[in-house]
Design a protein around this motif. Structure first.
Motif: not given
Length: 355
Positions: A326-350
């Motif tokens: 479960x900890x591995x799944x949570x870590x994997x989910x947190x990683x992808x959520x972070x990447x998704x958030x960064x991907x959404x923010x990057x166009x707005x910042x640019x």
């Protein structure tokens, strides 16, 4: 190394084992009570309440298999109560008694069999048309109410019931209201002889006499415990979780076990369908299947709801629990959520930098 006696074990460890043992006992009792309480709560509403009983079986008025079987039973009851060949014969004898010649008398007498068959066909046609009509629903509801009253009287061993303890008690559907309504329909169609049909006291047997003692015991259990047994099962489960040392793990395993128990109960209902066919024999399989499916539909829904709730609870407890996977799944989910958030923010910042 010399093993320490039990009395030398740390007090905390002994308390932890005591809590774990108590939690296991409480949860086990709660899980064992869960299927029993589900059936008892469902039966208390489904069987004991007249309005619910009628509402459950009312849709069967539109079931072709049930309509065909009730039509056959009604025709059989009418044939037992009046002599169709005798009626046809008397009618022809009345014609010949008016002074018909020898040839006419012989011709008319030869038609007695055809006349009887014609009357029989008319009755069967009118009965089939009636049970397939919208008007049949009203009669069917009346039949269900009478059948339910007789059912409760039989299960409660009411001495005033038809199926009292000193008789060959059975459980079934009362045919009287249907035949009584058919009598009116036949008279309205011009078949005056239908007035001779007496009141019919006949039951289409659903449960034979050897099943009634078990049904009576079940009725007593349901009547006594149907209301509070589900709450008792829930109390044991909650108490087991609260007492447990590792509550999240306990919730997860309790959810998984409860879901499996509900699945087993569902399989038992499926198996019970085939047992029901033997119980109601000679009722046709199609008709018996419609009756059984309509009856247990509410219980099946309860089983699915409890199984889904237990499964979701187990999954959530596992996901947020201290399990390595479960900890591995949570870590994997947190990683992808972070990447998704960064991907959404990057166009707005640019876009902001370009302005």
């Amino acid at each position: 190394m010399e093993q320490l006696p039990h009395d030398d074990l740390p007090v905390v460890t002994r308390r932890r084992w005591a809590r774990t043992t108590l939690a296991v006992i409480l949860v086990t009792v709660g899980i064992l009570l869960a299927p029993v309480s589900a059936v008892a709560a469902w039966a208390r509403v489904e069987v004991l309440d007249t309005n619910t009983f009628v509402a459950t079986f009312a849709p069967l008025a539109d079931d072709p298999a049930v309509q065909a079987y009730l039509a056959d039973q009604a025709v059989a009851a009418i044939n037992r109560s009046i002599d169709i060949p005798r009626i046809a014969s008397d009618a022809i004898d009345g014609l010949t008694g008016l002074g018909a010649g020898p040839l006419a008398t012989a011709a008319l007498n030869s038609l007695k069999g055809a006349a009887a068959q014609g009357l029989q066909d008319i009755i069967e046609n009118q009965v089939s048309r009636f049970v397939a009509s919208d008007a049949f629903a009203v009669t069917w509801a009346k039949t269900l109410r009478l059948s339910h009253a007789q059912l409760i009287a039989t299960l409660s061993s009411d001495p005033n019931s038809v199926g009292s303890a000193d008789q060959q008690a059975t459980i079934g559907i009362e045919l009287g209201p249907i035949v009584e309504r058919l009598k009116t329909v036949l008279v309205e169609k011009g078949l005056g002889f239908a007035e001779r049909i007496p009141a019919i006291d006949r039951t289409i047997v659903i449960a034979k006499s050897d099943v009634v003692p078990v049904a009576r015991f079940s009725y007593t259990v349901v009547a006594v415990s149907g209301t509070w047994l589900p709450w008792l099962a829930l109390l044991f489960l909650v108490a087991g979780v609260l007492v447990a040392h590792r509550r999240v793990r306990t919730i997860a395993w309790t959810g998984v076990t409860l879901a499996l128990v509900m699945i087993l109960l569902g399989l038992a209902i499926v198996w019970g369908r085939f047992t029901f066919f033997d119980t109601v024999n000679p009722v046709p399989v199609a008709t018996a299947g419609s009756l059984y499916d309509q009856f247990v539909g509410g219980l099946a829904g309860t089983i699915v709801a409890v199984a889904v709730l237990a499964s979701v609870t187990a999954i959530l407890a596992w996901f947020f629990g201290p399990f390595r996977a479960a900890r591995s799944v949570r870590g994997f989910a947190a990683l992808w959520l972070t990447r998704l958030r960064d991907a959404v923010r990057r166009p707005a910042a640019q876009k902001g930098d370009s302005q």
